[in-house]
Design a protein around this motif. Structure first.
Motif, PDB file in Angstrom:
ATOM      1  N   HIS A  60       0.823  -1.214   0.000  1.00 18.14           N
ATOM      2  CA  HIS A  60       0.000   0.000   0.000  1.00 18.14           C
ATOM      3  C   HIS A  60       0.858   1.265   0.000  1.00 18.14           C
ATOM      4  CE1 HIS A  60      -3.156  -2.887   0.917  1.00 18.14           C
ATOM      5  NE2 HIS A  60      -4.030  -1.960   0.619  1.00 18.14           N
ATOM      6  N   GLY A  61       2.120   1.136  -0.386  1.00 16.33           N
ATOM      7  CA  GLY A  61       2.946   2.312  -0.641  1.00 16.33           C
ATOM      8  C   GLY A  61       3.951   2.705   0.412  1.00 16.33           C
ATOM      9  N   THR A  62       3.984   2.024   1.558  1.00 21.64           N
ATOM     10  CA  THR A  62       4.935   2.397   2.609  1.00 21.64           C
ATOM     11  C   THR A  62       6.351   1.991   2.209  1.00 21.64           C
ATOM     12  OG1 THR A  62       3.254   2.169   4.336  1.00 21.64           O
ATOM     13  CG2 THR A  62       5.553   2.104   5.034  1.00 21.64           C
ATOM     14  N   ARG A  63       7.279   2.939   2.321  1.00 24.06           N
ATOM     15  CA  ARG A  63       8.679   2.680   1.970  1.00 24.06           C
ATOM     16  C   ARG A  63       9.637   2.932   3.131  1.00 24.06           C
ATOM     17  NH1 ARG A  63       6.419   4.377  -2.918  1.00 24.06           N
ATOM     18  NH2 ARG A  63       7.151   3.226  -4.763  1.00 24.06           N
ATOM     19  N   ARG A  64       9.089   3.327   4.285  1.00 24.47           N
ATOM     20  CA  ARG A  64       9.942   3.629   5.439  1.00 24.47           C
ATOM     21  C   ARG A  64       9.381   2.921   6.671  1.00 24.47           C
ATOM     22  NH1 ARG A  64       9.023   7.155   1.977  1.00 24.47           N
ATOM     23  NH2 ARG A  64      10.675   8.373   0.961  1.00 24.47           N
ATOM     24  N   PHE A  65      10.250   2.190   7.363  1.00 25.52           N
ATOM     25  CA  PHE A  65       9.837   1.382   8.505  1.00 25.52           C
ATOM     26  C   PHE A  65      10.771   1.659   9.683  1.00 25.52           C
ATOM     27  CE2 PHE A  65       8.311  -0.710   4.772  1.00 25.52           C
ATOM     28  CZ  PHE A  65       7.119  -1.348   5.118  1.00 25.52           C
ATOM     29  N   LEU A  66      10.179   1.836  10.851  1.00 22.10           N
ATOM     30  CA  LEU A  66      10.927   1.962  12.102  1.00 22.10           C
ATOM     31  C   LEU A  66      10.478   0.832  13.010  1.00 22.10           C
ATOM     32  CD1 LEU A  66      12.783   3.334  14.119  1.00 22.10           C
ATOM     33  CD2 LEU A  66      10.939   4.952  14.654  1.00 22.10           C
ATOM     34  N   ASP A  67      11.352  -0.138  13.200  1.00 24.12           N
ATOM     35  CA  ASP A  67      11.038  -1.350  13.955  1.00 24.12           C
ATOM     36  C   ASP A  67      11.695  -1.256  15.328  1.00 24.12           C
ATOM     37  OD1 ASP A  67      10.304  -3.874  14.735  1.00 24.12           O
ATOM     38  OD2 ASP A  67      11.787  -4.914  13.501  1.00 24.12           O
ATOM     39  N   VAL A  68      10.908  -0.960  16.347  1.00 33.82           N
ATOM     40  CA  VAL A  68      11.416  -0.800  17.710  1.00 33.82           C
ATOM     41  C   VAL A  68      11.190  -2.104  18.473  1.00 33.82           C
ATOM     42  CG1 VAL A  68      11.274   0.538  19.843  1.00 33.82           C
ATOM     43  CG2 VAL A  68      10.869   1.659  17.633  1.00 33.82           C
ATOM     44  N   GLY A  69      12.263  -2.604  19.094  1.00 31.59           N
ATOM     45  CA  GLY A  69      12.187  -3.895  19.751  1.00 31.59           C
ATOM     46  C   GLY A  69      12.281  -5.016  18.735  1.00 31.59           C
ATOM     47  N   THR A  70      13.183  -4.863  17.779  1.00 34.92           N
ATOM     48  CA  THR A  70      13.267  -5.807  16.661  1.00 34.92           C
ATOM     49  C   THR A  70      13.634  -7.211  17.081  1.00 34.92           C
ATOM     50  OG1 THR A  70      14.268  -6.103  14.484  1.00 34.92           O
ATOM     51  CG2 THR A  70      15.705  -5.252  16.206  1.00 34.92           C
ATOM     52  N   GLY A  71      14.382  -7.353  18.196  1.00 39.54           N
ATOM     53  CA  GLY A  71      14.823  -8.676  18.606  1.00 39.54           C
ATOM     54  C   GLY A  71      15.982  -9.162  17.747  1.00 39.54           C
ATOM     55  N   ILE A  72      16.391 -10.380  17.997  1.00 34.59           N
ATOM     56  CA  ILE A  72      17.481 -10.982  17.226  1.00 34.59           C
ATOM     57  C   ILE A  72      16.950 -11.303  15.834  1.00 34.59           C
ATOM     58  CG2 ILE A  72      19.016 -12.972  17.077  1.00 34.59           C
ATOM     59  CD1 ILE A  72      18.881 -13.036  20.187  1.00 34.59           C
ATOM     60  N   PRO A  73      17.591 -10.798  14.780  1.00 34.34           N
ATOM     61  CA  PRO A  73      17.063 -11.004  13.425  1.00 34.34           C
ATOM     62  C   PRO A  73      16.903 -12.487  13.083  1.00 34.34           C
ATOM     63  CG  PRO A  73      18.805  -9.362  13.421  1.00 34.34           C
ATOM     64  CD  PRO A  73      18.803  -9.989  14.783  1.00 34.34           C
ATOM     65  N   THR A  74      15.719 -12.826  12.592  1.00 33.58           N
ATOM     66  CA  THR A  74      15.401 -14.184  12.165  1.00 33.58           C
ATOM     67  C   THR A  74      14.839 -14.113  10.760  1.00 33.58           C
ATOM     68  OG1 THR A  74      14.865 -14.822  14.445  1.00 33.58           O
ATOM     69  CG2 THR A  74      14.085 -16.261  12.700  1.00 33.58           C
ATOM     70  N   GLU A  75      15.420 -14.840   9.843  1.00 32.57           N
ATOM     71  CA  GLU A  75      14.987 -14.760   8.454  1.00 32.57           C
ATOM     72  C   GLU A  75      13.660 -15.490   8.231  1.00 32.57           C
ATOM     73  OE1 GLU A  75      18.908 -14.178   5.800  1.00 32.57           O
ATOM     74  OE2 GLU A  75      18.559 -16.237   6.465  1.00 32.57           O
ATOM     75  N   PRO A  76      12.741 -14.900   7.407  1.00 31.05           N
ATOM     76  CA  PRO A  76      12.875 -13.550   6.845  1.00 31.05           C
ATOM     77  C   PRO A  76      12.537 -12.500   7.886  1.00 31.05           C
ATOM     78  CG  PRO A  76      10.799 -14.512   6.152  1.00 31.05           C
ATOM     79  CD  PRO A  76      11.517 -15.569   6.946  1.00 31.05           C
ATOM     80  N   ASP A  77      13.341 -11.451   7.940  1.00 30.45           N
ATOM     81  CA  ASP A  77      13.104 -10.370   8.882  1.00 30.45           C
ATOM     82  C   ASP A  77      12.271  -9.282   8.210  1.00 30.45           C
ATOM     83  OD1 ASP A  77      14.092 -10.053  11.708  1.00 30.45           O
ATOM     84  OD2 ASP A  77      14.462  -8.033  10.961  1.00 30.45           O
ATOM     85  N   LEU A  78      11.879  -8.284   8.991  1.00 29.19           N
ATOM     86  CA  LEU A  78      10.990  -7.240   8.472  1.00 29.19           C
ATOM     87  C   LEU A  78      11.557  -6.590   7.223  1.00 29.19           C
ATOM     88  CD1 LEU A  78       9.071  -4.607  10.588  1.00 29.19           C
ATOM     89  CD2 LEU A  78      10.230  -3.949   8.498  1.00 29.19           C
ATOM     90  N   HIS A  79      12.854  -6.263   7.225  1.00 31.00           N
ATOM     91  CA  HIS A  79      13.420  -5.556   6.077  1.00 31.00           C
ATOM     92  C   HIS A  79      13.370  -6.415   4.816  1.00 31.00           C
ATOM     93  CE1 HIS A  79      16.877  -7.993   7.279  1.00 31.00           C
ATOM     94  NE2 HIS A  79      17.432  -7.734   6.098  1.00 31.00           N
ATOM     95  N   GLN A  80      13.532  -7.739   4.983  1.00 31.85           N
ATOM     96  CA  GLN A  80      13.484  -8.620   3.819  1.00 31.85           C
ATOM     97  C   GLN A  80      12.076  -8.697   3.239  1.00 31.85           C
ATOM     98  OE1 GLN A  80      15.199 -11.818   6.155  1.00 31.85           O
ATOM     99  NE2 GLN A  80      16.995 -11.871   4.820  1.00 31.85           N
ATOM    100  N   VAL A  81      11.087  -8.760   4.123  1.00 26.36           N
ATOM    101  CA  VAL A  81       9.695  -8.815   3.666  1.00 26.36           C
ATOM    102  C   VAL A  81       9.316  -7.518   2.955  1.00 26.36           C
ATOM    103  CG1 VAL A  81       7.295  -8.991   4.431  1.00 26.36           C
ATOM    104  CG2 VAL A  81       9.049 -10.434   5.490  1.00 26.36           C
ATOM    105  N   ALA A  82       9.658  -6.384   3.568  1.00 24.92           N
ATOM    106  CA  ALA A  82       9.303  -5.089   2.981  1.00 24.92           C
ATOM    107  C   ALA A  82      10.018  -4.860   1.656  1.00 24.92           C
ATOM    108  CB  ALA A  82       9.625  -3.963   3.962  1.00 24.92           C
ATOM    109  N   GLN A  83      11.310  -5.196   1.605  1.00 26.40           N
ATOM    110  CA  GLN A  83      12.085  -4.926   0.391  1.00 26.40           C
ATOM    111  C   GLN A  83      11.791  -5.923  -0.718  1.00 26.40           C
ATOM    112  OE1 GLN A  83      16.147  -4.644   1.785  1.00 26.40           O
ATOM    113  NE2 GLN A  83      15.887  -2.511   2.428  1.00 26.40           N
ATOM    114  N   GLU A  84      11.169  -7.037  -0.396  1.00 22.95           N
ATOM    115  CA  GLU A  84      10.721  -7.946  -1.449  1.00 22.95           C
ATOM    116  C   GLU A  84       9.603  -7.289  -2.252  1.00 22.95           C
ATOM    117  OE1 GLU A  84       9.020 -12.516  -2.021  1.00 22.95           O
ATOM    118  OE2 GLU A  84       9.353 -11.702  -0.016  1.00 22.95           O
TER     119      GLU A  84
END
Length: 259
Positions: A60-84
């Motif tokens: 829906h057009g969001t290109r900027r994400f601020l993930d607070v409390g991200t935790g230990i990165p586990t694939e797929p992580d938020l950035h991978q999902v968004a950038q896909e």
């Protein structure tokens, strides 16, 4: 870093069969399993919600994400999902666990078109998180603020609702709040015991009702279906389904837009 005490981010990693946790985290995780053996399922359901919400926002057009409390990165992580969905998406992740940076450098690598950055920051210090995020994100454009499986570790005494409001106040119109939150609504006895055991280990657990969780979205426009148990928010084939694992997962999730 005190590895003799459990930390929520590392316990979450243990629930997801990760390797970045310590004996204290596993020991407390096993105590939680004696109260409710579905805890790992809860973690997977919560993770699946984060994936769906991030995809929905990117679509829906969001290109900027601020993930607070991200935790230990586990694939797929938020950035991978968004950038896909949006290869040019910019994602800033932050956490207060000192273990996270060691893994963030290796795992938080995004697309050439986008950008990913990690900050050492605590939700209880929103100004620090915002200051760091401004170096990467354009605060004149809508931003998705992700607070997934975080706020039930912040008590009312620590001003949980005020902290969220301070973060949202800094974001422009058209931004979104993404949140999941554990609750005692469905499992009051187990939740009471879990709260007491975690408190004895130095971990705050502030379980909130549906009404209390909905308060975090005051003044925002909720995306349908509103505040719902996480696996019922825009479900997709192949997601973990709570009913197949024995009842409703005790938590809520929602996405809402800032007018």
């Amino acid at each position: 870093m005190d590895t003799s005490k459990p930390h929520p981010a590392r316990m979450y990693d243990w629930y997801l069969d990760g390797k970045d946790n310590y004996p204290a985290d596993e020991a407390m995780g096993r105590q939680m399993l004696t109260l409710d053996p579905r805890v790992p399922v809860m973690a997977r359901v919560n993770r699946a919600f984060m994936h769906r919400a991030s995809r929905w926002l990117a679509a829906h057009g969001t290109r900027r994400f601020l993930d607070v409390g991200t935790g230990i990165p586990t694939e797929p992580d938020l950035h991978q999902v968004a950038q896909e969905v949006r290869p040019d998406a910019r994602v800033v992740s932050c956490d207060n666990d000192p273990l996270v940076p060691a893994h963030a450098a290796a795992l938080l690598r995004g697309t050439p078109e986008g950008r990913t950055e990690y900050l050492q920051a605590d939700v209880r210090d929103p100004d620090a998180a915002l200051e760091g995020a401004r170096k990467v994100l354009d605060f004149d454009r809508p931003i998705a603020l992700s607070l997934v499986a975080l706020l039930h570790f912040v008590s009312d005494e620590d001003g949980a609702h005020d902290l969220v409001r301070r973060l949202l106040d800094a974001l422009p119109s058209g931004s979104h709040l993404v949140m999941t939150h554990a609750t005692a609504d469905f499992t009051p006895e187990q939740s009471r015991a879990a709260t007491e055991q975690l408190r004895a280990a130095g971990v705050t657990l502030a379980l909130r009702s549906r009404e209390e969780s909905t308060r975090f979205f005051t003044g925002l426009d909720l995306v349908e279906p509103g505040v719902e148990v996480p696996h019922l928010w825009h479900p997709e084939p192949g997601d973990p389904v709570a009913g197949q694992e024995g009842g409703v997962i005790p938590g809520y999730g929602a996405v809402a837009r800032k007018p």
